[in-house]
Design a protein around this motif. Structure first.
Motif: not given
Ligand code: UT7
Length: 318
Positions: A245, A247-248, A250, A306
């Motif tokens: 799937h 999603a990401n 990483r 999911g």
């Molecule tokens: O398909 C179903 C299953 N879904 C998944 O498996 C998705 C799983 N999650 C992920 O892929 C990742 O957690 C995300 C891509 C959603 C987020 O990446 P992350 O490295 O976990 O980031 P985070 O949520 O820890 O956020 C880090 C920072 C935050 O800022 P602060 O609090 O460190 O200042 C967020 O506000 O990145 C910020 N942020 C963004 N910045 C720029 C969150 N979204 C964005 C964005 N653009 N779109």
């Protein structure tokens, strides 16, 4: 003993493309953040009036052509979707009508991003028991319709599309095994909270605690790899292709490491499609079949995780 064999694959992406740069104009994000944190560069989105069934129909017709199977020969139509055209009839019934088929069972299955592996498991059981000889299994999504386009933490992640396979009854696998799980204790981490439970449905959008979902996804997908290999007495080197799937990147890389598979043996489409939920695996599968990477006789591992949470795998001798 009967098994399910893949007879053909198909897929379809809507024409409209949204790049990371396009998103910069909509929400407070950067192309670099999206690329580095997710691997996504662009995604396809439906246009006004374009529906889940529209995408499913094109993917299904391509899969039927590739399989050399007439729609009239189908005795099961199954669509995994979280974004059906209507509350009812099911999108599978809508597709059945478009394909000009009458009488065979047709239903939707909702397991969010794990929907396609769930649907493959169900179709496989129909075929193994002799209840079906030819099954059409589709993953189709218009996830963009349930995105909050002001929420940068979700709207940059998803895309629309559809993929399909035609399964046929055979004397040898085919589908070697499938493994499904769910745990509703995680219902609040990834959800669309709106629904009919509180009366008339209001506008309903995806909410996700991305970081927590990420952590559970990586460990859970590691476990499903072990479970699948152990159930079949296989070692990691027996797997030729991982079709995860999307999603990401990483999360995908972590599962590939778990399998000790180089990324060249992993089908990656997240860069071009984003997360298309239940459509992501059949889209990736069809792409790698059509470009000649995946060949008959190879061992394929599909896995997904999911909302729910739901997760699962399908091991296939292609
Ligand atoms: O398909 C179903 C299953 N879904 C998944 O498996 C998705 C799983 N999650 C992920 O892929 C990742 O957690 C995300 C891509 C959603 C987020 O990446 P992350 O490295 O976990 O980031 P985070 O949520 O820890 O956020 C880090 C920072 C935050 O800022 P602060 O609090 O460190 O200042 C967020 O506000 O990145 C910020 N942020 C963004 N910045 C720029 C969150 N979204 C964005 C964005 N653009 N779109």
């Amino acid at each position: 003993m009967k098994y399910s064999r893949i007879l053909g694959t198909g897929s379809h992406l809507p024409a409209r493309v949204m790049t990371n740069a396009d998103l910069e104009a909509i929400v407070d994000t950067t192309s670099a953040w999206i690329r580095e944190r997710t691997g996504i560069e662009k995604r396809h989105l439906v246009s006004e009036g374009e529906t889940c069934c529209d995408l499913a129909e094109v993917a299904a017709r391509r899969a039927l052509d590739a399989a050399g199977v007439q729609a009239s020969e189908l005795d099961l139509i199954l669509i995994a979707t979280t974004t059906p055209d209507r509350f009812f009839p099911s999108t599978a019934c809508l597709l059945q009508q478009r394909l000009g088929v009458r009488g065979c069972p047709a239903f939707d299955l909702q397991a969010v991003c794990a929907g396609f592996v769930y649907a493959m498991d169900v179709a496989d059981r129909f075929i193994r028991t002799g209840a079906a000889q030819r099954a059409l299994v589709v993953g189709s999504e218009t996830i963009s319709r349930i995105l909050d386009w002001t929420d940068r933490t979700t709207c940059v992640l998803f895309g629309d599309g559809a993929g399909a396979v035609v399964l046929g009854s055979a004397d040898e696998p085919g589908i070697v095994s499938s493994h499904l799980h769910a745990d509703g204790a995680y219902k609040d981490l990834l959800q669309v909270p709106g629904g009919i439970g509180n009366g008339r449905p209001e506008a309903a959008f995806i909410e996700m605690k991305g970081n927590e979902v990420f952590r559970v996804a990586v460990t859970t997908l590691g476990r499903i790899v072990d479970e699948t290999l152990q159930a079949n007495g296989l070692s990691r080197s027996d797997v030729d292709w991982l079709i995860p799937h999307q999603a990401n990147i990483r999360i995908i890389q972590a599962t590939a490491r778990k399998l000790d598979l180089p990324m060249e043996r992993v089908v990656v489409t997240v860069d071009a499609h984003g997360n298309t939920s239940s459509a992501s695996i059949p889209l990736a599968f069809d792409q790698a079949v059509r470009d000649g990477r995946i060949r008959r006789g190879e061992m394929l591992l599909m896995e997904a995780f999911g909302g729910g949470f739901t997760w699962g795998s399908v091991l296939i001798r292609y």
